[in-house]
Scaffold this motif. Structure first.
Motif, PDB file in Angstrom:
ATOM      1  N   ALA A  24      -1.425   0.342  -3.214  1.00 29.23           N
ATOM      2  CA  ALA A  24      -1.279   0.422  -1.761  1.00 29.23           C
ATOM      3  C   ALA A  24       0.019  -0.243  -1.319  1.00 29.23           C
ATOM      4  O   ALA A  24       0.752   0.301  -0.482  1.00 29.23           O
ATOM      5  CB  ALA A  24      -2.483  -0.224  -1.071  1.00 29.23           C
ATOM      6  N   MET A  25       0.319  -1.401  -1.890  1.00 30.55           N
ATOM      7  CA  MET A  25       1.555  -2.102  -1.539  1.00 30.55           C
ATOM      8  C   MET A  25       2.780  -1.368  -2.070  1.00 30.55           C
ATOM      9  O   MET A  25       3.769  -1.201  -1.361  1.00 30.55           O
ATOM     10  CB  MET A  25       1.529  -3.531  -2.095  1.00 30.55           C
ATOM     11  CG  MET A  25       0.497  -4.424  -1.435  1.00 30.55           C
ATOM     12  SD  MET A  25       0.726  -4.607   0.344  1.00 30.55           S
ATOM     13  CE  MET A  25       2.214  -5.570   0.372  1.00 30.55           C
ATOM     14  N   GLN A  28       3.030   1.942  -0.195  1.00 31.77           N
ATOM     15  CA  GLN A  28       2.971   1.750   1.255  1.00 31.77           C
ATOM     16  C   GLN A  28       2.054   2.765   1.924  1.00 31.77           C
ATOM     17  O   GLN A  28       2.419   3.444   2.884  1.00 31.77           O
ATOM     18  CB  GLN A  28       4.369   1.783   1.858  1.00 31.77           C
ATOM     19  CG  GLN A  28       5.265   0.720   1.292  1.00 31.77           C
ATOM     20  CD  GLN A  28       6.660   0.746   1.877  1.00 31.77           C
ATOM     21  OE1 GLN A  28       7.046   1.652   2.597  1.00 31.77           O
ATOM     22  NE2 GLN A  28       7.438  -0.271   1.557  1.00 31.77           N
ATOM     23  N   ASP A  30      -2.543   3.693   2.454  1.00 29.49           N
ATOM     24  CA  ASP A  30      -3.919   3.213   2.336  1.00 29.49           C
ATOM     25  C   ASP A  30      -4.606   3.833   1.128  1.00 29.49           C
ATOM     26  O   ASP A  30      -4.342   4.985   0.774  1.00 29.49           O
ATOM     27  CB  ASP A  30      -4.724   3.571   3.590  1.00 29.49           C
ATOM     28  CG  ASP A  30      -4.192   2.885   4.839  1.00 29.49           C
ATOM     29  OD1 ASP A  30      -3.468   1.884   4.704  1.00 29.49           O
ATOM     30  OD2 ASP A  30      -4.515   3.353   5.944  1.00 29.49           O
ATOM     31  N   TYR A  63      -2.750  -0.670   3.868  1.00 25.25           N
ATOM     32  CA  TYR A  63      -1.392  -1.166   3.750  1.00 25.25           C
ATOM     33  C   TYR A  63      -0.947  -1.630   5.122  1.00 25.25           C
ATOM     34  O   TYR A  63      -1.036  -0.901   6.100  1.00 25.25           O
ATOM     35  CB  TYR A  63      -0.439  -0.079   3.232  1.00 25.25           C
ATOM     36  CG  TYR A  63       1.002  -0.512   3.322  1.00 25.25           C
ATOM     37  CD1 TYR A  63       1.495  -1.451   2.445  1.00 25.25           C
ATOM     38  CD2 TYR A  63       1.833  -0.026   4.329  1.00 25.25           C
ATOM     39  CE1 TYR A  63       2.802  -1.879   2.535  1.00 25.25           C
ATOM     40  CE2 TYR A  63       3.134  -0.460   4.429  1.00 25.25           C
ATOM     41  CZ  TYR A  63       3.616  -1.375   3.534  1.00 25.25           C
ATOM     42  OH  TYR A  63       4.916  -1.816   3.628  1.00 25.25           O
TER      43      TYR A  63
END
Length: 64
Positions: A24-25, A28, A30, A63
């Motif tokens: 997710a990070m 970027q 969900d 995110y």
């Protein structure tokens, strides 16, 4: 945005959560963790919805 909608799977709950959070990070976007036919999977929220939201949603990784 292209969507390579391959559900990712692992058998350890904590590993599923950590991997979904990392992706997710990194991407970027969900992610959703869901249970389908007795197994836990995670995938991008948009891909999971595109597939008809299979299974039972367990956690949404947002995110921010």
């Amino acid at each position: 945005m292209s969507c390579d909608c391959l559900a990712k799977y692992t058998d350890e709950d904590s590993k599923v959560l950590k991997m979904a959070e990392r992706l997710a990070m990194a991407e970027q976007t969900d992610y959703v963790i869901y249970k389908y036919e007795g197994k836990k999977y995670f995938d991008r929220k948009e891909c999971w919805q595109k597939a008809g939201s299979p299974g039972e949603s367990i956690t949404l990784i947002c995110y921010i």
